[in-house]
Design a protein around this motif. Sequence first.
Motif, short mmCIF file in Angstrom:
data_model
loop_
_atom_site.label_atom_id
_atom_site.label_comp_id
_atom_site.label_asym_id
_atom_site.label_seq_id
_atom_site.Cartn_x
_atom_site.Cartn_y
_atom_site.Cartn_z
N ARG A 1 43.60 70.23 -24.91
CA ARG A 1 42.40 70.90 -24.43
C ARG A 1 42.80 72.10 -23.59
NH1 ARG A 1 37.69 67.51 -22.89
NH2 ARG A 1 36.82 69.58 -22.69
N VAL A 2 42.19 73.22 -23.84
CA VAL A 2 42.49 74.44 -23.08
C VAL A 2 41.39 74.64 -22.06
CG1 VAL A 2 42.81 76.93 -23.24
CG2 VAL A 2 43.68 75.46 -25.05
N LEU A 3 41.79 74.81 -20.81
CA LEU A 3 40.85 75.02 -19.71
C LEU A 3 41.22 76.28 -18.96
CD1 LEU A 3 41.03 71.42 -18.20
CD2 LEU A 3 39.17 72.33 -19.56
N LYS A 4 40.24 76.94 -18.43
CA LYS A 4 40.47 78.11 -17.59
C LYS A 4 39.98 77.73 -16.20
CE LYS A 4 40.41 82.35 -19.22
NZ LYS A 4 39.96 83.65 -19.72
N VAL A 5 40.85 77.85 -15.20
CA VAL A 5 40.48 77.50 -13.83
C VAL A 5 40.67 78.70 -12.92
CG1 VAL A 5 40.96 75.04 -14.05
CG2 VAL A 5 42.77 76.57 -13.35
N ALA A 6 39.84 78.77 -11.89
CA ALA A 6 39.99 79.81 -10.88
C ALA A 6 41.01 79.32 -9.86
CB ALA A 6 38.66 80.10 -10.21
N CYS A 7 41.88 80.22 -9.44
CA CYS A 7 42.94 79.88 -8.52
C CYS A 7 42.94 80.87 -7.36
CB CYS A 7 44.27 79.92 -9.25
SG CYS A 7 45.69 79.56 -8.23
N PRO A 8 42.83 80.39 -6.11
CA PRO A 8 42.84 81.32 -4.98
C PRO A 8 44.13 82.14 -4.96
CG PRO A 8 42.22 79.11 -4.27
CD PRO A 8 42.67 79.00 -5.69
N VAL A 9 44.02 83.38 -4.53
CA VAL A 9 45.18 84.27 -4.45
C VAL A 9 46.22 83.61 -3.55
CG1 VAL A 9 45.98 86.53 -3.68
CG2 VAL A 9 43.80 86.33 -4.86
N GLY A 10 47.46 83.62 -4.00
CA GLY A 10 48.55 83.02 -3.25
C GLY A 10 48.77 81.56 -3.54
N GLU A 11 47.88 80.93 -4.31
CA GLU A 11 48.00 79.51 -4.64
C GLU A 11 48.50 79.28 -6.06
OE1 GLU A 11 47.32 76.77 -2.62
OE2 GLU A 11 47.12 78.17 -0.96
N GLU A 12 48.90 80.36 -6.74
CA GLU A 12 49.30 80.24 -8.14
C GLU A 12 50.48 79.29 -8.33
OE1 GLU A 12 47.53 84.27 -7.35
OE2 GLU A 12 49.24 83.20 -6.50
N GLN A 13 51.48 79.39 -7.47
CA GLN A 13 52.65 78.52 -7.60
C GLN A 13 52.29 77.07 -7.33
OE1 GLN A 13 55.63 80.25 -5.04
NE2 GLN A 13 56.46 81.48 -6.70
N ARG A 14 51.40 76.87 -6.39
CA ARG A 14 50.95 75.51 -6.08
C ARG A 14 50.20 74.90 -7.27
NH1 ARG A 14 49.11 74.26 -0.18
NH2 ARG A 14 49.49 72.05 -0.26
N LEU A 15 49.32 75.70 -7.88
CA LEU A 15 48.60 75.22 -9.06
C LEU A 15 49.57 74.98 -10.21
CD1 LEU A 15 46.05 74.46 -10.60
CD2 LEU A 15 45.71 76.89 -11.08
N GLN A 16 50.54 75.86 -10.39
CA GLN A 16 51.54 75.68 -11.45
C GLN A 16 52.32 74.39 -11.22
OE1 GLN A 16 51.76 77.67 -14.29
NE2 GLN A 16 52.92 75.88 -14.93
N ALA A 17 52.65 74.08 -9.96
CA ALA A 17 53.35 72.83 -9.64
C ALA A 17 52.47 71.63 -9.98
CB ALA A 17 53.76 72.81 -8.18
N ALA A 18 51.16 71.74 -9.70
CA ALA A 18 50.22 70.66 -10.03
C ALA A 18 50.13 70.48 -11.55
CB ALA A 18 48.85 70.95 -9.44
N ILE A 19 50.11 71.59 -12.28
CA ILE A 19 50.06 71.53 -13.75
C ILE A 19 51.32 70.84 -14.27
CG2 ILE A 19 50.13 72.91 -15.86
CD1 ILE A 19 48.41 74.99 -14.29
N THR A 20 52.47 71.22 -13.74
CA THR A 20 53.74 70.62 -14.17
C THR A 20 53.74 69.13 -13.88
OG1 THR A 20 54.89 72.71 -13.80
CG2 THR A 20 56.25 70.72 -13.87
N GLU A 21 53.25 68.74 -12.70
CA GLU A 21 53.17 67.32 -12.35
C GLU A 21 52.26 66.58 -13.31
OE1 GLU A 21 53.72 63.70 -10.41
OE2 GLU A 21 54.85 65.56 -10.16
N LEU A 22 51.10 67.17 -13.63
CA LEU A 22 50.18 66.53 -14.58
C LEU A 22 50.82 66.41 -15.96
CD1 LEU A 22 47.44 65.32 -15.26
CD2 LEU A 22 46.60 67.65 -15.66
N GLU A 23 51.48 67.45 -16.42
CA GLU A 23 52.15 67.40 -17.73
C GLU A 23 53.20 66.30 -17.76
OE1 GLU A 23 53.51 71.43 -18.11
OE2 GLU A 23 51.68 72.07 -19.14
N THR A 24 53.95 66.14 -16.67
CA THR A 24 54.96 65.08 -16.58
C THR A 24 54.30 63.71 -16.65
OG1 THR A 24 56.41 66.49 -15.26
CG2 THR A 24 56.81 64.12 -15.14
N ARG A 25 53.21 63.56 -15.89
CA ARG A 25 52.51 62.27 -15.89
C ARG A 25 51.91 61.97 -17.26
NH1 ARG A 25 51.10 60.06 -10.64
NH2 ARG A 25 52.08 61.31 -9.02
N VAL A 26 51.38 62.99 -17.92
CA VAL A 26 50.83 62.80 -19.27
C VAL A 26 51.94 62.34 -20.22
CG1 VAL A 26 49.91 64.02 -21.29
CG2 VAL A 26 48.86 64.36 -19.05
N ALA A 27 53.09 63.02 -20.16
CA ALA A 27 54.20 62.66 -21.04
C ALA A 27 54.68 61.24 -20.79
CB ALA A 27 55.35 63.64 -20.86
#
Length: 105
Positions: free
Chosen positions: A41-67
């Motif tokens: 599923r492709v989602l588009k989310v709004a990310c506060p400026v300066g929080e991009e790395q934090r969101l990317q880390a959350a995405i990576t964590e979710l991908e790991t948990r999914v796997a």
Amino acid sequence: MQLRKFRPVPPPPADAVVKKPVAIKGKADKPKQLTISVLGRVLKVACPVGEEQRLQAAITELETRVANTKYKPGVHMNEDVLLMIALNLCNELVDLKPKPAESSN
């Protein structure tokens, strides 16, 4: 991190590039949009400026948990995978919360 900072936005077009931050037109302090893909599923989310790395880390964590969850016995559908991940995350949150002092009655 408070995930409620990130809010869903309308789905991207089919030819959208996944996981590429895009600046929203307007002020520099406006949130950026990040397109992510989870379980097909492709989602588009709004990310506060300066929080991009934090969101990317959350995405990576979710991908790991999914796997790690996707191929476990009894987990067959995408909804089951996400439900198990959510349940495990809530369990981890309960463990992290301070325990109320036991009353001595």
